[in-house]
Scaffold this active site. Sequence first.
Site, PDB file in Angstrom:
ATOM      1  N   ARG A  21      60.973  35.458  23.652  1.00 28.07           N
ATOM      2  CA  ARG A  21      62.142  35.497  24.727  1.00 28.07           C
ATOM      3  C   ARG A  21      63.115  34.673  24.401  1.00 28.07           C
ATOM      4  O   ARG A  21      63.575  33.746  25.300  1.00 28.07           O
ATOM      5  CB  ARG A  21      61.480  35.159  26.235  1.00 28.07           C
ATOM      6  CG  ARG A  21      60.673  36.171  26.437  1.00 28.07           C
ATOM      7  CD  ARG A  21      60.215  36.277  28.179  1.00 28.07           C
ATOM      8  NE  ARG A  21      59.276  37.405  28.346  1.00 28.07           N
ATOM      9  CZ  ARG A  21      58.262  37.368  29.334  1.00 28.07           C
ATOM     10  NH1 ARG A  21      58.223  36.484  30.046  1.00 28.07           N
ATOM     11  NH2 ARG A  21      57.608  38.497  29.467  1.00 28.07           N
ATOM     12  N   LEU A  60      59.772  37.702  19.851  1.00 25.86           N
ATOM     13  CA  LEU A  60      60.870  36.459  19.892  1.00 25.86           C
ATOM     14  C   LEU A  60      60.823  35.260  20.805  1.00 25.86           C
ATOM     15  O   LEU A  60      61.628  34.473  20.941  1.00 25.86           O
ATOM     16  CB  LEU A  60      62.205  37.282  20.030  1.00 25.86           C
ATOM     17  CG  LEU A  60      62.666  38.383  18.933  1.00 25.86           C
ATOM     18  CD1 LEU A  60      63.811  39.017  19.551  1.00 25.86           C
ATOM     19  CD2 LEU A  60      62.648  37.754  17.745  1.00 25.86           C
ATOM     20  N   TYR A 110      56.599  47.449  35.556  1.00 23.80           N
ATOM     21  CA  TYR A 110      57.957  46.976  35.568  1.00 23.80           C
ATOM     22  C   TYR A 110      58.990  47.663  36.600  1.00 23.80           C
ATOM     23  O   TYR A 110      58.984  48.748  36.614  1.00 23.80           O
ATOM     24  CB  TYR A 110      58.320  47.340  34.134  1.00 23.80           C
ATOM     25  CG  TYR A 110      57.625  46.682  32.855  1.00 23.80           C
ATOM     26  CD1 TYR A 110      56.660  46.121  33.126  1.00 23.80           C
ATOM     27  CD2 TYR A 110      57.950  47.269  31.453  1.00 23.80           C
ATOM     28  CE1 TYR A 110      55.710  45.144  31.932  1.00 23.80           C
ATOM     29  CE2 TYR A 110      57.120  46.513  30.639  1.00 23.80           C
ATOM     30  CZ  TYR A 110      56.113  45.617  30.844  1.00 23.80           C
ATOM     31  OH  TYR A 110      55.607  45.154  29.769  1.00 23.80           O
TER      32      TYR A 110
HETATM   33  P1  NAP Z   1      60.877  39.407  23.597  1.00 22.41           P
HETATM   34  O1  NAP Z   1      61.005  40.321  23.016  1.00 22.41           O
HETATM   35  O2  NAP Z   1      60.534  38.301  22.623  1.00 22.41           O
HETATM   36  O3  NAP Z   1      62.348  38.700  23.996  1.00 22.41           O
HETATM   37  C1  NAP Z   1      63.474  39.432  24.693  1.00 22.41           C
HETATM   38  C2  NAP Z   1      64.679  38.748  24.878  1.00 22.41           C
HETATM   39  O4  NAP Z   1      65.162  38.336  23.473  1.00 22.41           O
HETATM   40  C3  NAP Z   1      65.674  39.370  25.465  1.00 22.41           C
HETATM   41  O5  NAP Z   1      66.434  38.452  26.159  1.00 22.41           O
HETATM   42  C4  NAP Z   1      66.539  39.619  24.639  1.00 22.41           C
HETATM   43  O6  NAP Z   1      67.976  39.971  24.985  1.00 22.41           O
HETATM   44  C5  NAP Z   1      66.422  38.845  23.314  1.00 22.41           C
HETATM   45  N1  NAP Z   1      66.620  39.409  22.068  1.00 22.41           N
HETATM   46  C6  NAP Z   1      66.303  40.472  21.370  1.00 22.41           C
HETATM   47  N2  NAP Z   1      66.706  40.527  20.166  1.00 22.41           N
HETATM   48  C7  NAP Z   1      67.552  39.619  19.879  1.00 22.41           C
HETATM   49  C8  NAP Z   1      67.932  38.886  18.862  1.00 22.41           C
HETATM   50  N3  NAP Z   1      68.154  39.666  17.561  1.00 22.41           N
HETATM   51  N4  NAP Z   1      68.531  37.693  18.837  1.00 22.41           N
HETATM   52  C9  NAP Z   1      68.606  37.034  19.992  1.00 22.41           C
HETATM   53  N5  NAP Z   1      68.145  37.507  21.090  1.00 22.41           N
HETATM   54  C10 NAP Z   1      67.347  38.718  21.068  1.00 22.41           C
HETATM   55  O7  NAP Z   1      60.090  39.388  24.927  1.00 22.41           O
HETATM   56  P2  NAP Z   1      59.590  40.253  26.025  1.00 22.41           P
HETATM   57  O8  NAP Z   1      60.812  41.174  26.428  1.00 22.41           O
HETATM   58  O9  NAP Z   1      59.150  39.524  26.969  1.00 22.41           O
HETATM   59  O10 NAP Z   1      58.645  41.199  25.133  1.00 22.41           O
HETATM   60  C11 NAP Z   1      58.817  42.412  24.536  1.00 22.41           C
HETATM   61  C12 NAP Z   1      58.396  43.558  24.870  1.00 22.41           C
HETATM   62  O11 NAP Z   1      56.978  43.336  25.106  1.00 22.41           O
HETATM   63  C13 NAP Z   1      58.532  43.668  26.733  1.00 22.41           C
HETATM   64  O12 NAP Z   1      59.902  44.133  26.660  1.00 22.41           O
HETATM   65  C14 NAP Z   1      57.594  44.480  27.287  1.00 22.41           C
HETATM   66  O13 NAP Z   1      57.787  45.787  26.758  1.00 22.41           O
HETATM   67  C15 NAP Z   1      56.175  43.992  26.135  1.00 22.41           C
HETATM   68  N6  NAP Z   1      55.464  43.066  27.079  1.00 22.41           N
HETATM   69  C16 NAP Z   1      54.336  43.247  27.463  1.00 22.41           C
HETATM   70  C17 NAP Z   1      53.547  42.513  28.076  1.00 22.41           C
HETATM   71  C18 NAP Z   1      51.925  42.781  28.486  1.00 22.41           C
HETATM   72  O14 NAP Z   1      51.377  42.053  29.328  1.00 22.41           O
HETATM   73  N7  NAP Z   1      51.606  43.927  27.920  1.00 22.41           N
HETATM   74  C19 NAP Z   1      54.083  41.168  28.548  1.00 22.41           C
HETATM   75  C20 NAP Z   1      55.316  40.928  28.076  1.00 22.41           C
HETATM   76  C21 NAP Z   1      56.124  41.835  27.314  1.00 22.41           C
HETATM   77  P3  NAP Z   1      68.815  41.195  25.284  1.00 22.41           P
HETATM   78  O15 NAP Z   1      67.982  41.943  26.292  1.00 22.41           O
HETATM   79  O16 NAP Z   1      69.996  40.655  25.899  1.00 22.41           O
HETATM   80  O17 NAP Z   1      69.218  42.007  24.086  1.00 22.41           O
END
Ligand code: NAP
Length: 279
Positions: A206, A204, A61
């Site tokens: 994204r 969520l 990251y």
């Molecule tokens: P996610 O958590 O599904 O979505 C993140 C997005 O949702 C951000 O834009 C955030 O906005 C928004 N959000 C958060 N809470 C919200 C709410 N209550 N209402 C509306 N929107 C909301 O997607 P992700 O970040 O891809 O996945 C989560 C974590 O999993 C990552 O950050 C990472 O640490 C990990 N990950 C791991 C892998 C892997 O290969 N192992 C792959 C993908 C992700 P704001 O930031 O503007 O608040």
Amino acid sequence: MKKNINGFPIHPVGIGTWLMGGGMFTDKIPFAVYGGEEKEIEAIRYSLSKGQNHIDTAQMYGMGHTEEIVGNAIQGFDRSKIFLASKIWRTHALRLSVVKQVAEMLKRLQTTYLDLLYMHAPWPEVDLEQCIQGINDAVDRGLVRAVGVSNFNLEQVEQAIAASKYPIAALQNHYSLTYRSEFSPELRALCRTHTITFVAYKPLERKKLTDNPLPLITKLAKKYQKTPAQVILNWVISQEGVVAIPKASWKKHIDENLGALTFEIEEKDKEVLDNLSSL
Ligand code: NAP
């Protein structure tokens, strides 16, 4: 909703960090973004102050910059109460590279150990056993406390279990209300048998699930006087052995996500959600 990884008690809603301080080009090469870190650091610190204690980051990251952000954010908090997880990337996954790379990660994170180190993915060109043994080497040296795997299917988790002299403590895969293929019933059973905590990433989708909620979710949100995000996260974290790691950079989102803990979805509604077919 008590959860743990490797026996360490963790909050069911973890702290995702993807896109904090970087991103990825369309050809899958990561990049760092400098400037604007204060907002991300503040968000992580706010989450920690609210009792969230499971931080999920990765070497890849922001090409390491995200780990620097996390390192800054955790200063002043009791390290022993934080569960800090990172992931080793493909370019550093050879057995002989892992320990040296972990030392670099720890410098960026300003800490002396990781609670969990995942193999970030089962890349076809990387020897899975060797990488897992490299993580074992880091455990032997006290740099890492537990071994994890991410984006692994059933067969690959079995391979990791066989290759590791330490238990596989966590499996981190994509899992949400509308995306379930990476957590099959067979994989769930394997996790249960081996006490592997399942860490749901992208819970969520994204924002896809919150910006345009399914009518059923809107209906349930109204019924429980909660928001769609809270219903969606509640469904994930109320499952045995499962935690979620949404990424949230806004206090409003952090507070909203924490509100996912404060209610219980009735069994009959849970069943409807369980049976919702993947989109
Ligand atoms: P996610 O958590 O599904 O979505 C993140 C997005 O949702 C951000 O834009 C955030 O906005 C928004 N959000 C958060 N809470 C919200 C709410 N209550 N209402 C509306 N929107 C909301 O997607 P992700 O970040 O891809 O996945 C989560 C974590 O999993 C990552 O950050 C990472 O640490 C990990 N990950 C791991 C892998 C892997 O290969 N192992 C792959 C993908 C992700 P704001 O930031 O503007 O608040």
